[in-house]
Design a protein around this motif. Structure first.
Motif, short mmCIF file in Angstrom:
data_model
loop_
_atom_site.label_atom_id
_atom_site.label_comp_id
_atom_site.label_asym_id
_atom_site.label_seq_id
_atom_site.Cartn_x
_atom_site.Cartn_y
_atom_site.Cartn_z
N VAL A 133 0.67 -1.15 0.00
CA VAL A 133 -0.05 0.00 0.06
C VAL A 133 0.83 1.20 0.22
O VAL A 133 1.85 1.18 0.80
N ALA A 134 0.37 2.28 -0.78
CA ALA A 134 1.35 3.53 -0.77
C ALA A 134 0.26 4.44 -0.83
O ALA A 134 -0.84 4.48 -1.35
N PHE A 135 0.71 5.80 -0.42
CA PHE A 135 -0.19 6.83 -0.07
C PHE A 135 0.41 8.15 -0.81
O PHE A 135 1.47 8.29 -0.84
N ILE A 136 -0.43 8.86 -1.88
CA ILE A 136 0.06 10.23 -2.25
C ILE A 136 -0.96 11.20 -1.71
O ILE A 136 -2.24 11.07 -2.07
N TYR A 137 -0.44 12.12 -0.71
CA TYR A 137 -1.43 12.71 -0.33
C TYR A 137 -1.20 14.53 -0.28
O TYR A 137 -0.17 14.90 -0.57
N ASN A 138 -2.19 15.35 -0.33
CA ASN A 138 -2.15 16.65 -0.80
C ASN A 138 -1.31 17.34 0.45
O ASN A 138 -1.92 17.34 1.55
N ALA A 139 -0.05 17.91 0.20
CA ALA A 139 0.51 18.75 1.39
C ALA A 139 0.56 20.18 0.98
O ALA A 139 1.55 20.97 1.59
N THR A 140 -0.05 20.74 0.02
CA THR A 140 -0.12 21.98 -0.43
C THR A 140 -0.32 23.16 0.64
O THR A 140 -1.39 22.79 1.39
N ASN A 141 0.32 24.07 0.85
CA ASN A 141 0.24 25.20 1.83
C ASN A 141 0.30 26.34 1.03
O ASN A 141 1.06 27.08 0.98
N LEU A 142 -1.15 27.19 0.69
CA LEU A 142 -1.22 28.37 -0.04
C LEU A 142 -1.00 29.49 0.81
O LEU A 142 -1.95 29.53 1.94
N GLY A 143 -0.14 30.24 0.85
CA GLY A 143 0.08 31.56 2.00
C GLY A 143 0.23 32.69 1.16
O GLY A 143 0.66 32.78 -0.26
N PRO A 144 0.65 33.77 1.89
CA PRO A 144 0.89 35.16 1.24
C PRO A 144 2.08 35.08 0.28
O PRO A 144 2.54 35.68 -0.55
N GLU A 145 3.10 34.29 1.18
CA GLU A 145 4.33 34.12 0.28
C GLU A 145 4.43 33.57 -0.97
O GLU A 145 5.36 33.09 -1.46
N CYS A 146 3.21 32.77 -1.22
CA CYS A 146 3.39 31.62 -2.34
C CYS A 146 3.41 32.37 -3.60
O CYS A 146 2.60 33.15 -3.98
N SER A 147 4.35 32.16 -4.41
CA SER A 147 4.54 32.89 -5.65
C SER A 147 4.47 31.81 -6.88
O SER A 147 4.96 30.78 -7.02
N MET A 148 3.72 32.02 -7.75
CA MET A 148 3.37 31.33 -8.95
C MET A 148 3.11 32.23 -10.14
O MET A 148 3.19 33.28 -10.27
N GLY A 149 2.85 31.31 -11.42
CA GLY A 149 2.67 32.28 -12.67
C GLY A 149 3.83 32.15 -13.48
O GLY A 149 4.74 31.82 -13.32
N LEU A 150 3.45 32.66 -14.90
CA LEU A 150 4.64 32.52 -15.86
C LEU A 150 5.86 33.49 -15.50
O LEU A 150 6.77 33.00 -15.82
N ALA A 151 5.47 34.72 -14.90
CA ALA A 151 6.53 35.56 -14.76
C ALA A 151 7.73 35.03 -13.73
O ALA A 151 8.78 35.16 -13.81
N CYS A 152 7.13 34.45 -12.70
CA CYS A 152 7.82 33.88 -11.60
C CYS A 152 8.71 32.60 -12.19
O CYS A 152 9.89 32.40 -11.77
N HIS A 153 8.12 31.91 -13.06
CA HIS A 153 8.85 30.62 -13.67
C HIS A 153 10.23 31.36 -14.34
O HIS A 153 11.17 30.70 -14.55
N ILE A 154 9.66 32.33 -15.30
CA ILE A 154 10.95 32.70 -16.33
C ILE A 154 11.87 33.40 -15.40
O ILE A 154 13.06 33.30 -15.63
N LYS A 155 11.46 34.23 -14.25
CA LYS A 155 12.65 34.66 -13.45
C LYS A 155 13.44 33.65 -12.78
O LYS A 155 14.54 33.75 -12.80
N GLU A 156 12.89 32.61 -12.48
CA GLU A 156 13.62 31.70 -11.73
C GLU A 156 14.71 30.75 -12.76
O GLU A 156 15.83 30.95 -12.48
N LEU A 157 14.09 30.61 -13.94
CA LEU A 157 14.87 29.92 -14.81
C LEU A 157 16.11 30.76 -15.43
O LEU A 157 17.13 30.18 -15.28
N VAL A 158 15.80 32.13 -15.56
CA VAL A 158 16.90 32.88 -16.26
C VAL A 158 17.83 33.28 -15.18
O VAL A 158 19.02 33.17 -15.46
N ARG A 159 17.22 33.46 -13.97
CA ARG A 159 18.42 33.94 -13.00
C ARG A 159 18.96 32.69 -12.63
O ARG A 159 20.47 33.04 -12.32
N ALA A 160 18.59 31.47 -12.57
CA ALA A 160 19.39 30.34 -12.35
C ALA A 160 20.33 30.14 -13.40
O ALA A 160 21.42 29.75 -13.04
N LEU A 161 19.94 30.25 -14.52
CA LEU A 161 20.95 30.21 -15.80
C LEU A 161 22.04 31.14 -15.65
O LEU A 161 23.43 30.90 -15.54
N ALA A 162 21.68 32.37 -15.36
CA ALA A 162 22.66 33.36 -15.28
C ALA A 162 23.70 33.30 -14.28
O ALA A 162 24.84 33.41 -14.47
#
Length: 845
Positions: free
Chosen positions: A281-310
C-alpha cells in the motif's frame, strides 16, 4: 537550490557531451526565446506577454551577470531556424509545440529550458528542463504524468477507482494522463478499468456500495494494480472492504491518492492500524500550503529559470532558493509490512513483560518522495518497496527439527549448530529470491539441541552449510515425528515457516502446505532373490513342452523309418538289413543320430534315405540350439522370481508376509484405494505393522525370512546402503513398481499471505532442475544393489559341481537302470533255460 542543482547537472552533461563548443564562461552565450501565440488567451494578451517576457529576460540577465552576458533573441514564430549559433533555447509554448522544439534543439545540441501548460510530460532529465504552469487544485493529472515519465509508476494495467468528489473534467484528465502514449517509447501504454462510487456520510451505506463495486472484480483479467482517488474519510472503508474480499495481498498494489489531505499530514499515519502483514500500500496525499508568500505564474517561472541560468554561467551558486510553485506540494508514503508481524512476535518472545496495554501496529509508513510543480517527482525510495525488494533484507524466524536427509542438524567442534540437507538448499534459494535472512528456532525437545549449549535463537544463517549426516540415522519414513512444539509455532504464526519436509495433508488444522518439494513413492523391499537349484541345469535350455515334443518326435521317426524301409519296392538283401530290420533297431538308429552318433547301415531306397537326411538336419539345429543355450545358462545363473509389483506379492501371499511402518500415511492411502481396487484390499488385509523406530529390526526380518517391507523408495535405499556398509554384500531387492505417491511440502500458517510467492519460487526451482540436483546430493544414488535380472553383470563362470550335478545324476540313473535290466535279463535267461530242460524233445539221429 533544487532547480540550480538540476542546472549544474545539465551543465555537466553539456560540457562532457558537447566539448567542441567554446566555454560559456569566457564568451557570451546566445539564447533563443520562442513564445507561442496560442499559449495566450488572445492577441492582446500575447502582445503584452511577449513584451513582458522580453523585458523580464533582459533585465534579469543584466542584474545577475556582472561579467559577460547572454545575447537574447525573442521570436514569436515557433518555426524559427535553430541552426544559427544558439546555445540555449527558452520556450514558452503548449505541450505539443514544446516537444517539437525539444526534438529540434536536441539535434542542434542546445540547452532547452521550457515553460509549458499543464498536463504535459516533462522533458527527459539530463536533456532539458520543463516547468508546467499549474493552478492549485489542477495538479492531479500532472502528478500521474510525472510518475509515469519517471518510471515510478510503470503499471501496464490500472484499475482506476474514484469517488464523486471530482468533476468529470478532472477525471477525464487523470484517465488521459494514465493512458496517453508517452514520448519515451520504453514506457509502455497502460490499459485501465474505471470504477466510480458515490460518496455517502453513512459508513454502512458507503461500505455496501464499495463491496458491490468490488465483489465481481476479475483480477485475472484486469490485473491487481489499483489506483484509488478518494477523500480521506473513505480510505478506511475502502481498505476494510478490499481486505475482506481478499484483494489485498503480497502480489497486489494499492495506491491511495488523497486529494483533500492538505494540512492533515499527521492523519495519514492513522492508516497504520489498518495495515496487515504482506500488504503493498502507498499513499499520495496533498500537502499544499497556499500562503501570502506563495509565488506562482509565468513571470515567476521565467525569473527563476533565467536567474538560475545566469548565476550558473557566472558561478554565483549561493543564490536564493526556488520559490515558484513550491507551495503546491504532495507527499508520497509507502507502507513497510512484509515480515513485520513476525518481528513483533519475535520481540514478544524475548520481552520479559507479560502484557502490553497498547497494541502495536503492523508495519510502518516511510517517506518515499515528494512532488511539486517545479522539480516534479523526487523519489528517495520506490513506490512499492516490497514489489522491488521483497522483504528488504528483514530477518525472519524459521523453525526446524532434525530429520535427515531432509533437514540435517549437527554440532561443530566448537558446539556451534550447522545446518544442511535438501530443505536448507530450498530455504537458501527462497531467502535469495525474496530477499530475507532467517534465524533458527529449534523445538526444546530436539535431540541435537539437548547436546548444544548454544543460543540458537540468535544464530542467523546467511549461507548454506555443507553438512554430512551419519548413515546410521537413516530410518524408515515415519521414524521422526514432527514435534508438537514446531506445529504450534507455525499455527500461531510465530515463525515465517517451518523448514521441514512434511507429508502434505497431515495436521491440517490451521496449517497450510507449500507446493511439493519432493515426491516419495512406495515400493516393496524384499530379500535378494536366491539362486535356483542347478541339479537339472542340462534340462534348462528347453522348456518342458520342447522336451515333450522332441521325445514324441524321436518315438515317431523310428517306426516311420522302418515302415518306409519295408514298403520300399527295392528291399534290402538279407545280408544288408542288419541294424534296420526291426522297429526297435530303427528307433535306436534315430536316437544315435540325435546324439550325433552314426549308424552302421543306411537304407538302400532313396525314400528312406531322404527321411534320414531330413532327420540329420533337424538334429543339427536341435544340437546347436541346445549347446548355445546351455552355455548361456552356465554364464547367467537362474534366480528366483523377485517381488517387483503388488501383483507379484499377492500371487505369492502364501510364501511372504508383508509389513509397513506403523503410523505412516500408507494406511490411509490403502484404505481409500482398497475401495476401488481388489488387489489393494488384499494388500491392506494381509499387511502387518512394524515399529518405525527400529529400522534394523525390520531390516533383519526382511533379510532372514520371507518378509516384505512396504515403505518409501528412498527409505528402502537408505536401509540397503546401511546394510551394504556393514556386510559388504547386497542382501535386498527393491521392487520396480511405484504404486503410491506421497508429496512432501514445507509447513506454513493457514493465514500466511506469502504462500503464493513461496509456491512460485518452488515451482521455478523444479523447472530449473535445482531440486533434482539437490536431491541427488543428499539422497542415495542407485548403486550395485539396484541390479535387476535384466542388467546383471557378465562374469567369467567356472563350471563346478553345482552345474554338473544333474548330468551325474543322469549317469547314476542310467547305470542303475542298466543294473536292473541286466538283472532282469539274467532272471529271464535263467527261467528260459529251466523251461527248456523240462521240455521233452524228439530224438533225431
Amino acid at each position: 537550490m533544487l532547480l540550480m542543482s538540476l542546472l549544474l547537472l545539465l551543465r555537466f552533461e553539456w560540457t562532457i557531451g558537447y566539448n567542441d563548443f567554446p566555454s560559456l564562461m569566457t564568451a557570451n552565450a546566445t539564447m533563443a526565446v520562442v513564445v507561442e501565440k496560442t499559449f495566450f488567451k488572445d492577441d492582446n494578451d500575447y502582445r503584452d506577454g511577449l513584451a513582458d517576457i522580453t523585458d523580464l529576460v533582459i533585465g534579469i540577465i543584466k542584474d545577475n551577470m556582472k561579467k559577460g552576458g547572454i545575447d537574447t533573441f525573442v521570436f514569436g514564430d515557433t518555426n524559427t531556424d535553430l541552426k544559427r549559433d544558439y546555445t540555449i533555447l527558452l520556450s514558452v509554448a503548449t505541450c505539443q509545440t514544446t516537444w517539437n522544439l525539444f526534438k529540434r534543439a536536441l539535434q542542434e545540441k542546445l540547452v532547452h529550458l521550457a515553460i509549458t501548460d499543464s498536463d504535459c510530460p516533462r522533458l527527459p532529465e539530463g536533456d532539458g528542463i520543463s516547468l508546467p504552469l499549474i493552478d492549485s487544485g489542477e495538479e492531479l493529472a500532472q502528478i500521474f504524468l510525472d510518475l509515469r515519465m519517471s518510471a515510478t509508476l510503470a503499471w501496464t494495467k490500472i484499475n482506476f477507482l474514484h469517488d464523486d468528489t471530482f468533476d468529470r473534467d478532472m477525471i477525464s484528465r487523470v484517465v488521459k494522463a494514465l493512458s496517453v502514449e508517452l514520448p519515451n517509447k520504453r514506457l509502455l501504454l497502460s490499459t485501465r478499468a474505471i470504477f466510480s462510487v458515490h460518496y455517502d456520510k453513512s459508513d454502512s451505506v458507503m461500505k455496501q456500495r464499495i463491496h458491490n463495486m468490488l465483489a465481481d472484480f476479475h483480477v485475472e483479467q484486469l490485473g491487481s494494480c489499483f489506483m484509488v482517488i478518494i477523500s480521506i474519510d473513505m480510505v478506511p472503508t475502502m481498505m476494510e472492504v478490499a481486505k475482506s474480499l481478499r484483494m489485498v495481498n503480497p502480489e497486489s498494489q494499492w495506491l491511495y491518492v488523497i486529494s483533500d489531505g492538505a494540512g492533515h499530514d499527521a492523519n495519514v499515519t492513522m492508516f497504520l492500524d489498518l495495515l496487515a502483514e504482506g500488504e503493498n500500500v502507498a499513499f499520495i496525499y496533498n500537502a499544499t500550503n497556499l500562503g501570502p508568500e506563495c509565488s506562482m505564474g509565468l513571470a515567476c517561472h521565467i525569473k527563476e529559470l533565467v536567474r538560475a541560468l545566469a548565476r550558473e554561467l557566472t558561478e554565483l551558486r549561493s543564490g536564493t532558493t526556488n520559490t515558484c510553485g513550491e507551495c503546491i506540494s504532495w507527499k508520497i508514503a509507502s507502507a513497510i509490512t512484509w515480515g513485520a508481524s513476525f518481528a513483533i512476535n519475535e520481540a514478544k518472545q524475548h520481552r520479559k513483560a507479560k502484557t502490553e496495554s497498547k497494541k502495536k501496529a503492523i508495519g510502518e509508513l516511510i517517506d518515499s518522495g515528494t512532488w511539486s510543480s517545479a522539480p516534479g517527482v523526487r523519489m528517495n525510495e520506490v513506490l512499492f518497496p516490497h514489489i522491488e525488494h521483497g522483504f528488504r533484507g528483514r530477518s525472519l524466524p524459521v523453525s526446524i527439527y532434525h530429520n535427515p536427509p531432509w533437514q540435517i542438524l549437527s554440532l561443530s567442534n566448537t558446539d556451534q549448530l550447522e545446518f544442511g540437507g535438501l530443505v536448507f538448499n530450498i530455504l537458501d534459494y527462497l531467502s535469495l529470491k525474496l530477499n530475507f535472512t532467517y534465524t533458527m528456532q529449534l523445538p526444546s525437545d530436539n535431540d541435537v539441541l539437548r547436546k548444544s549449549q548454544h543460543d540458537n535463537n540468535n544464530n542467523t544463517i546467511k549461507s548454506k552449510k555443507t553438512v554430512k549426516f551419519d548413515e546410521n540415522e537413516a530410518a524408515i519414513s515415519v521414524a521422526r515425528k514432527v514435534p508438537a512444539e514446531l506445529i504450534e509455532l507455525v499455527r500461531d504464526a510465530r515463525v515465517f515457516l517451518a523448514a521441514a519436509a512434511v507429508t502434505i495433508g497431515e495436521n491440517t488444522r490451521n496449517i497450510n502446505y507449500t507446493y511439493m518439494i519432493a515426491q516419495q513413492t512406495y515400493s516393496l523391499l524384499s530379500a535378494k532373490p536366491k539362486l535356483l537349484s542347478r541339479a537339472l541345469l542340462f534340462m534348462a535350455p528347453f522348456t518342458s513342452e520342447t522336451w515333450a515334443c522332441l521325445t514324441s518326435t524321436l518315438l515317431l521317426v523310428g517306426p516311420f523309418l522302418y515302415m518306409i524301409i519295408k514298403l520300399s519296392p527295392k528291399p534290402m538283401e538279407p545280408d544288408e538289413v542288419v541294424g534296420l530290420s526291426t522297429t526297435w533297431q530303427c528307433t535306436w538308429y534315430v536316437y544315435g543320430a540325435l546324439l550325433q552318433q552314426g549308424g552302421m547301415s543306411l537304407p538302400k531306397a532313396d525314400s528312406a534315405r531322404l527321411i534320414v537326411a531330413t532327420w540329420w538336419i533337424v538334429v543339427m539345429v536341435v544340437v546347436a540350439t541346445y549347446s548355445g543355450n546351455l552355455i548361456a545358462f552356465l554364464t547367467f545363473p537362474r534366480m528366483d522370481d523377485p517381488i517387483d509389483t503388488v501383483d507379484d506379492l499377492i500371487a505369492r501371499q502364501n510364501e511372504f508376509t508383508w509389513v509397513y511402518p506403523n503410523g505412516s500415511a500408507l494406511q490411509n492411502y490403502l484404505v481409500t484405494a482398497s475401495q476401488e481396487t481388489d488387489k489393494y484390499k488384499k494388500l491392506l488385509d494381509g499387511a502387518k505393522q512394524e515399529d518405525p523406530t527400529e529400522p534394523r529390526r525390520a531390516l533383519a526380518k526382511v533379510k532372514d525370512s520371507n518378509y516384505v517391507l512396504i515403505d518409501w523408495r528412498t527409505s528402502e535405499a537408505f536401509l540397503m546402503r546401511l546394510d551394504l556398509i556393514e556386510t559388504g554384500v547386497c542382501n535386498f531387492h527393491v521392487g520396480t513398481e511405484n504404486f503410491m505417491h506421497e508429496n512432501m511440502g514445507l509447513l506454513v500458517a493457514a493465514n500466511n499471505p506469502y504462500i503464493d510467492l513461496i509456491n512460485n519460487a518452488i515451482i521455478r526451482m523444479h523447472e530449473a532442475g535445482l531440486i533434482s540436483k539437490w536431491s541427488l546430493d543428499v539422497l542415495p544414488l542407485k548403486d550395485k544393489c539396484f541390479v535387476n535380472k535384466a542388467s546383471q553383470e557378465v562374469t567369467n563362470h567356472k563350471v563346478d559341481m553345482g552345474d554338473m550335478q544333474g548330468i551325474f545324476f543322469v549317469l547314476a540313473i542310467g547305470f542303475t537302470l542298466a543294473v536292473v535290466l541286466i538283472g532282469s535279463e539274467f532272471i529271464w535267461h535263467h527261467r528260459k533255460i529251466l523251461a527248456e530242460k523240462n521240455l521233452i524233445r524228439p530224438f533225431a539221429s
